[in-house]
Design a protein around this motif. Structure first.
Motif, PDB file in Angstrom:
ATOM      1  N   GLU A 378       0.822  -1.218   0.000  1.00 60.68           N
ATOM      2  CA  GLU A 378       0.000   0.000   0.000  1.00 60.68           C
ATOM      3  C   GLU A 378       0.855   1.268   0.000  1.00 60.68           C
ATOM      4  O   GLU A 378       1.752   1.422   0.823  1.00 60.68           O
ATOM      5  N   VAL A 379       0.532   2.155  -0.934  1.00 59.51           N
ATOM      6  CA  VAL A 379       1.178   3.463  -0.954  1.00 59.51           C
ATOM      7  C   VAL A 379       0.150   4.534  -0.581  1.00 59.51           C
ATOM      8  O   VAL A 379       0.450   5.524   0.055  1.00 59.51           O
ATOM      9  N   GLU A 380      -1.091   4.261  -0.985  1.00 62.02           N
ATOM     10  CA  GLU A 380      -2.136   5.266  -0.784  1.00 62.02           C
ATOM     11  C   GLU A 380      -3.449   4.585  -0.436  1.00 62.02           C
ATOM     12  O   GLU A 380      -3.735   3.497  -0.930  1.00 62.02           O
ATOM     13  N   GLY A 381      -4.240   5.258   0.411  1.00 63.08           N
ATOM     14  CA  GLY A 381      -5.566   4.728   0.742  1.00 63.08           C
ATOM     15  C   GLY A 381      -6.630   5.715   0.279  1.00 63.08           C
ATOM     16  O   GLY A 381      -6.443   6.927   0.372  1.00 63.08           O
ATOM     17  N   ILE A 382      -7.733   5.174  -0.245  1.00 66.89           N
ATOM     18  CA  ILE A 382      -8.872   6.023  -0.615  1.00 66.89           C
ATOM     19  C   ILE A 382     -10.063   5.500   0.176  1.00 66.89           C
ATOM     20  O   ILE A 382     -10.393   4.316   0.072  1.00 66.89           O
ATOM     21  N   HIS A 383     -10.631   6.375   1.002  1.00 63.68           N
ATOM     22  CA  HIS A 383     -11.664   5.913   1.930  1.00 63.68           C
ATOM     23  C   HIS A 383     -12.910   6.772   1.828  1.00 63.68           C
ATOM     24  O   HIS A 383     -12.795   7.996   1.796  1.00 63.68           O
ATOM     25  N   SER A 384     -14.045   6.121   1.779  1.00 57.78           N
ATOM     26  CA  SER A 384     -15.299   6.860   1.883  1.00 57.78           C
ATOM     27  C   SER A 384     -15.640   6.867   3.373  1.00 57.78           C
ATOM     28  O   SER A 384     -16.036   5.851   3.932  1.00 57.78           O
ATOM     29  N   ARG A 385     -15.446   8.022   4.043  1.00 54.70           N
ATOM     30  CA  ARG A 385     -15.523   8.073   5.513  1.00 54.70           C
ATOM     31  C   ARG A 385     -16.914   8.457   5.996  1.00 54.70           C
ATOM     32  O   ARG A 385     -17.093   8.733   7.181  1.00 54.70           O
ATOM     33  N   THR A 386     -17.887   8.510   5.104  1.00 48.64           N
ATOM     34  CA  THR A 386     -19.274   8.894   5.416  1.00 48.64           C
ATOM     35  C   THR A 386     -19.297  10.265   6.133  1.00 48.64           C
ATOM     36  O   THR A 386     -18.411  11.083   5.937  1.00 48.64           O
ATOM     37  N   ASP A 387     -20.301  10.439   7.035  1.00 44.87           N
ATOM     38  CA  ASP A 387     -20.330  11.696   7.798  1.00 44.87           C
ATOM     39  C   ASP A 387     -19.781  11.468   9.201  1.00 44.87           C
ATOM     40  O   ASP A 387     -19.997  12.274  10.099  1.00 44.87           O
ATOM     41  N   PHE A 388     -19.080  10.340   9.356  1.00 43.12           N
ATOM     42  CA  PHE A 388     -18.641   9.925  10.689  1.00 43.12           C
ATOM     43  C   PHE A 388     -17.857  11.018  11.415  1.00 43.12           C
ATOM     44  O   PHE A 388     -18.211  11.425  12.524  1.00 43.12           O
ATOM     45  N   ASP A 389     -16.781  11.521  10.797  1.00 47.22           N
ATOM     46  CA  ASP A 389     -15.895  12.438  11.530  1.00 47.22           C
ATOM     47  C   ASP A 389     -16.588  13.749  11.876  1.00 47.22           C
ATOM     48  O   ASP A 389     -16.522  14.202  13.018  1.00 47.22           O
ATOM     49  N   LEU A 390     -17.243  14.344  10.863  1.00 48.97           N
ATOM     50  CA  LEU A 390     -17.887  15.638  11.150  1.00 48.97           C
ATOM     51  C   LEU A 390     -18.989  15.457  12.190  1.00 48.97           C
ATOM     52  O   LEU A 390     -19.150  16.287  13.090  1.00 48.97           O
ATOM     53  N   SER A 391     -19.748  14.377  12.115  1.00 44.52           N
ATOM     54  CA  SER A 391     -20.819  14.141  13.090  1.00 44.52           C
ATOM     55  C   SER A 391     -20.249  13.961  14.495  1.00 44.52           C
ATOM     56  O   SER A 391     -20.814  14.450  15.470  1.00 44.52           O
ATOM     57  N   GLN A 392     -19.142  13.242  14.564  1.00 38.41           N
ATOM     58  CA  GLN A 392     -18.527  13.036  15.888  1.00 38.41           C
ATOM     59  C   GLN A 392     -18.059  14.363  16.471  1.00 38.41           C
ATOM     60  O   GLN A 392     -18.251  14.623  17.656  1.00 38.41           O
ATOM     61  N   HIS A 393     -17.447  15.203  15.637  1.00 41.43           N
ATOM     62  CA  HIS A 393     -16.966  16.493  16.154  1.00 41.43           C
ATOM     63  C   HIS A 393     -18.151  17.394  16.527  1.00 41.43           C
ATOM     64  O   HIS A 393     -18.071  18.174  17.472  1.00 41.43           O
ATOM     65  N   GLU A 394     -19.239  17.247  15.814  1.00 43.76           N
ATOM     66  CA  GLU A 394     -20.454  17.997  16.156  1.00 43.76           C
ATOM     67  C   GLU A 394     -20.932  17.561  17.542  1.00 43.76           C
ATOM     68  O   GLU A 394     -21.229  18.380  18.408  1.00 43.76           O
ATOM     69  N   LYS A 395     -20.930  16.253  17.727  1.00 41.61           N
ATOM     70  CA  LYS A 395     -21.414  15.691  19.005  1.00 41.61           C
ATOM     71  C   LYS A 395     -20.504  16.105  20.165  1.00 41.61           C
ATOM     72  O   LYS A 395     -20.967  16.573  21.194  1.00 41.61           O
ATOM     73  N   PHE A 396     -19.195  15.972  19.987  1.00 43.00           N
ATOM     74  CA  PHE A 396     -18.275  16.229  21.101  1.00 43.00           C
ATOM     75  C   PHE A 396     -18.057  17.722  21.365  1.00 43.00           C
ATOM     76  O   PHE A 396     -17.767  18.115  22.488  1.00 43.00           O
ATOM     77  N   SER A 397     -18.198  18.561  20.333  1.00 42.13           N
ATOM     78  CA  SER A 397     -17.942  19.993  20.543  1.00 42.13           C
ATOM     79  C   SER A 397     -19.230  20.746  20.865  1.00 42.13           C
ATOM     80  O   SER A 397     -19.187  21.863  21.380  1.00 42.13           O
ATOM     81  N   GLY A 398     -20.364  20.172  20.517  1.00 46.22           N
ATOM     82  CA  GLY A 398     -21.642  20.847  20.738  1.00 46.22           C
ATOM     83  C   GLY A 398     -21.892  21.956  19.718  1.00 46.22           C
ATOM     84  O   GLY A 398     -22.818  22.737  19.868  1.00 46.22           O
ATOM     85  N   ARG A 399     -21.036  22.047  18.676  1.00 47.44           N
ATOM     86  CA  ARG A 399     -21.214  23.069  17.635  1.00 47.44           C
ATOM     87  C   ARG A 399     -21.844  22.438  16.389  1.00 47.44           C
ATOM     88  O   ARG A 399     -21.466  21.332  16.009  1.00 47.44           O
ATOM     89  N   SER A 400     -22.757  23.157  15.768  1.00 48.43           N
ATOM     90  CA  SER A 400     -23.389  22.594  14.571  1.00 48.43           C
ATOM     91  C   SER A 400     -22.395  22.626  13.393  1.00 48.43           C
ATOM     92  O   SER A 400     -21.773  23.650  13.117  1.00 48.43           O
ATOM     93  N   ILE A 401     -22.241  21.472  12.748  1.00 47.34           N
ATOM     94  CA  ILE A 401     -21.347  21.436  11.568  1.00 47.34           C
ATOM     95  C   ILE A 401     -22.196  21.097  10.346  1.00 47.34           C
ATOM     96  O   ILE A 401     -21.780  20.365   9.465  1.00 47.34           O
ATOM     97  N   LYS A 402     -23.401  21.626  10.337  1.00 46.31           N
ATOM     98  CA  LYS A 402     -24.288  21.310   9.209  1.00 46.31           C
ATOM     99  C   LYS A 402     -24.055  22.299   8.060  1.00 46.31           C
ATOM    100  O   LYS A 402     -23.639  23.421   8.264  1.00 46.31           O
ATOM    101  N   TYR A 403     -24.379  21.787   6.884  1.00 47.39           N
ATOM    102  CA  TYR A 403     -24.248  22.605   5.669  1.00 47.39           C
ATOM    103  C   TYR A 403     -25.654  22.882   5.163  1.00 47.39           C
ATOM    104  O   TYR A 403     -26.464  21.955   5.031  1.00 47.39           O
ATOM    105  N   PHE A 404     -25.940  24.163   4.878  1.00 46.56           N
ATOM    106  CA  PHE A 404     -27.247  24.441   4.311  1.00 46.56           C
ATOM    107  C   PHE A 404     -27.142  24.358   2.795  1.00 46.56           C
ATOM    108  O   PHE A 404     -26.367  25.076   2.161  1.00 46.56           O
ATOM    109  N   ASP A 405     -27.909  23.441   2.237  1.00 47.98           N
ATOM    110  CA  ASP A 405     -27.851  23.204   0.802  1.00 47.98           C
ATOM    111  C   ASP A 405     -29.001  23.962   0.130  1.00 47.98           C
ATOM    112  O   ASP A 405     -30.171  23.579   0.277  1.00 47.98           O
TER     113      ASP A 405
END
Ligand code: ATP
Length: 567
Positions: A378-405
């Motif tokens: 392996e030299v490189e990884g390509i990952h579909s990380r879903t909304d996992f990271d942003l959702s977790q940071h939203e949960k732990f920080s209490g700040r909304s990380i939503k995008y208005f589309d």
């Protein structure tokens, strides 16, 4: 691998003796054993050759100022390396090629440079405090430590290798008439190995879910996996080991001051997502890319700069609408492979490896592997990380990380596709592929680094043939003109011209220019090409136009742009 084979062979011979098998079967077994010994000899030879080449590359890196062991005057530090005067240039060129392919070729990708130290909650939210573990196992005889998952994955690989060999053998035998699908579906040996591989894979996946450490050890025992060094199965229990380095911030050393050295650069992007999106008025889909150091307390740090404890990553997080992530995952798989292939290191040396076992945050993942002297890695990884990271940071920080589309008229947490490549592994791939030993017509050996020209540390070296007749001054003048366009060095005339060429070959300089006694008269120099050693007499004024296009990163970027416009 060799030890496991030899163990299997001994066991097989014993079985034959004990069961007093029929003479015919015994004869067949002898033939099998002889073939086995021959194959083993050949594969031992191949492994030895690969090891020898790799050793040569490592010492070449040191001798020519590419890579030094860290703090070498104190005997070095395990799995930590420093890049020397040529190494840093090559590494910078790789980084520049990557960075520009992101920010110049994609209007919707911007850069970032986040700090290495981050708030400790980051790592709680990302799951690294609880789940960034590797299962380790020790062999009591060799006193060596291994990753249990790697041992089992290697075993799965062995079954796959056996199947591939059967298929290749049959393809050779049947030629054009060969129907691979039918062969795979009916050949008893393929079916047997496929069954073993699938059963092992299912057990392994289940054991890793937990992870169930006792189950992992049981698999190692049941499969008869032996230590490649001692050849024994004298294994300890499997234990979990967290890979993050920690330290204390400030003067008080208590638990509340504990911080981590980042094990990946990605989290620096996630915690800055809102800052970049708002200040840059970014609209989905868009990406943020970053190059920086990462630290992992690797259990088994080996193979030179392939697995280090301090290394550098080039990561890009591509944020998109939920539901579109698989489309972007496919795009980035292809776009990243195109980036690698544009370097011209042989399309056959790359392959994808789709992940069987997905990380806790991913819904799809693949690796781009490169053929190194110790196999496809392996030299490189390509990952579909879903909304996992942003959702977790939203949960732990209490700040909304939503995008208005505005198109959908709704707010949501974006999905993310990551591309993550190690600078050091890329460096190693380039070095391994470029290192060449050639026997010349006069019987001498030439060691040459056939580096992709745009990545070479020095692009052009200018030599005065000797110290007299104003030749050094003329050579300096040429360097002074070319140095603004590409990295050009002056080569002192104290060595013979042949020696000076050899030294430039060894650091991969694609062009050498020699100023001789005719030059002051005809304004011409000898231009020598690294790979072919051909020489051409050219006008000094032509040098820039001949060399510049070939050595510029732009020429690589154009190739990539041309390729990805169809995706
Ligand atoms: P591996 O399975 O080899 O440990 P990984 O899947 O954990 O790698 P990632 O977390 O996906 O690796 O990291 C992305 C990239 O960073 C890898 O593809 C690799 O190029 C690089 N990388 C990871 N760990 C190291 C390391 N210890 N030394 C050098 N490069 C590394």
């Amino acid at each position: 691998m060799v030890c496991s084979d030899s163990y299997g062979f001994t066991r097989y011979s014993l079985m034959l003796a004990k069961e007093r098998v029929s003479c015919r079967f015994y004869k067949k077994s002898c033939i099998f054993a002889a073939k086995f010994r021959k194959n083993r000899k050949q594969s031992k030879f191949k492994i030895k050759m690969a090891e020898d080449v790799f050793k040569k590359i490592v010492s070449h890196c040191k001798e020519y100022g590419f890579v030094f062991p860290s703090s070498e005057i104190y005997d070095g530090l395990a799995a930590v390396y420093d890049y020397g005067q040529n190494g840093v240039e090559l590494k910078n060129n790789i980084k520049q090629y990557w960075w520009q392919s992101m920010v110049l070729l994609h209007e919707n990708i911007v850069g970032l440079d986040a700090s290495i130290f981050m708030h400790p909650t980051t790592w709680k939210a990302s799951g690294h405090v609880d789940a960034f573990n590797d299962p380790l196992i020790d062999n009591r005889d060799s006193k060596k430590r291994y990753r249990a998952d790697n041992l089992i994955e290697d075993q799965i690989g062995k079954y796959e290798e056996k199947i591939a060999k059967e298929v290749a053998k049959a393809a050779k035998r049947f030629g054009d008439k060969f129907d691979e699908a039918q062969f795979r579906a009916t050949n008893p040996r393929v079916l047997e190995n496929q069954k073993k591989r699938d059963e092992l894979h299912a057990r392994y996946t289940e054991a890793m879910q937990g992870p169930d450490l006792a189950a992992l050890k049981q698999i190692i025992l049941d499969e008869g996996i032996v230590d490649p060094i001692s050849g024994t199965k004298n294994w300890t229990d499997v234990r979990q080991f967290n890979l993050m380095f920690s330290t204390e911030m400030g003067s008080l050393s208590d638990a509340t001051n504990k911080i981590y050295l980042r094990p990946e650069t990605a989290q620096g992007i996630f915690v800055n997502y809102l800052n970049v999106q708002k200040t840059g008025r970014m609209k989905l889909p868009f990406g943020i890319c970053q190059i920086g150091k990462a630290f992992r307390n690797e259990i088994v740090a080996r193979q030179f700069v392939f697995r280090m404890r301090e290394f550098e990553q080039m990561e890009m997080q591509f944020f998109c609408q939920p539901g579109t992530e698989m489309k972007w995952f496919e795009y980035w798989k292809k776009a990243r492979l195109a980036w690698h292939k544009a370097l011209g290191m042989g399309d056959e040396n790359y392959r994808y490896h789709d992940h069987e076992k997905l990380a806790h945050y991913a819904n799809a993942a693949t690796d781009i592997e490169f053929h190194l002297p110790f196999g496809f890695k392996e030299v490189e990884g390509i990952h579909s990380r879903t909304d996992f990271d942003l959702s977790q940071h939203e949960k732990f920080s209490g700040r909304s990380i939503k995008y208005f589309d505005p198109e959908r008229n709704e707010s949501y947490v974006p999905y993310d596709v990551e591309t993550s490549i190690g600078v050091d592994r890329m460096f190693l791939s380039v070095m391994c592929h470029s290192y060449t030993e050639e026997t010349l017509e006069n019987g001498e050996t030439r060691v040459v680094l056939k580096l992709p020209e745009a990545l070479a540390p020095v692009k052009c070296a200018v030599f005065p043939l000797d110290k007299k007749d104003g030749l050094p001054e003329l050579a300096h003048e040429i360097v002074d003109n070319l140095k603004f366009h590409f990295n050009t060095h002056y080569g002192d005339p104290k060595d013979s011209i042949g020696k000076r060429y050899r030294r430039q070959d060894a650091v991969g300089t694609p062009f050498c220019v020699t100023v001789d006694h005719e030059t002051p008269k005809d304004h011409k120099v000898t231009l020598r090409f690294r790979d072919t050693m051909e020489q051409e007499r050219v006008d000094i004024d032509q040098l820039r136009s001949i060399i510049e296009d070939r050595v510029s990163i732009t020429s690589l970027l154009k190739k990539v742009a041309n390729e990805i416009k169809n995706y």
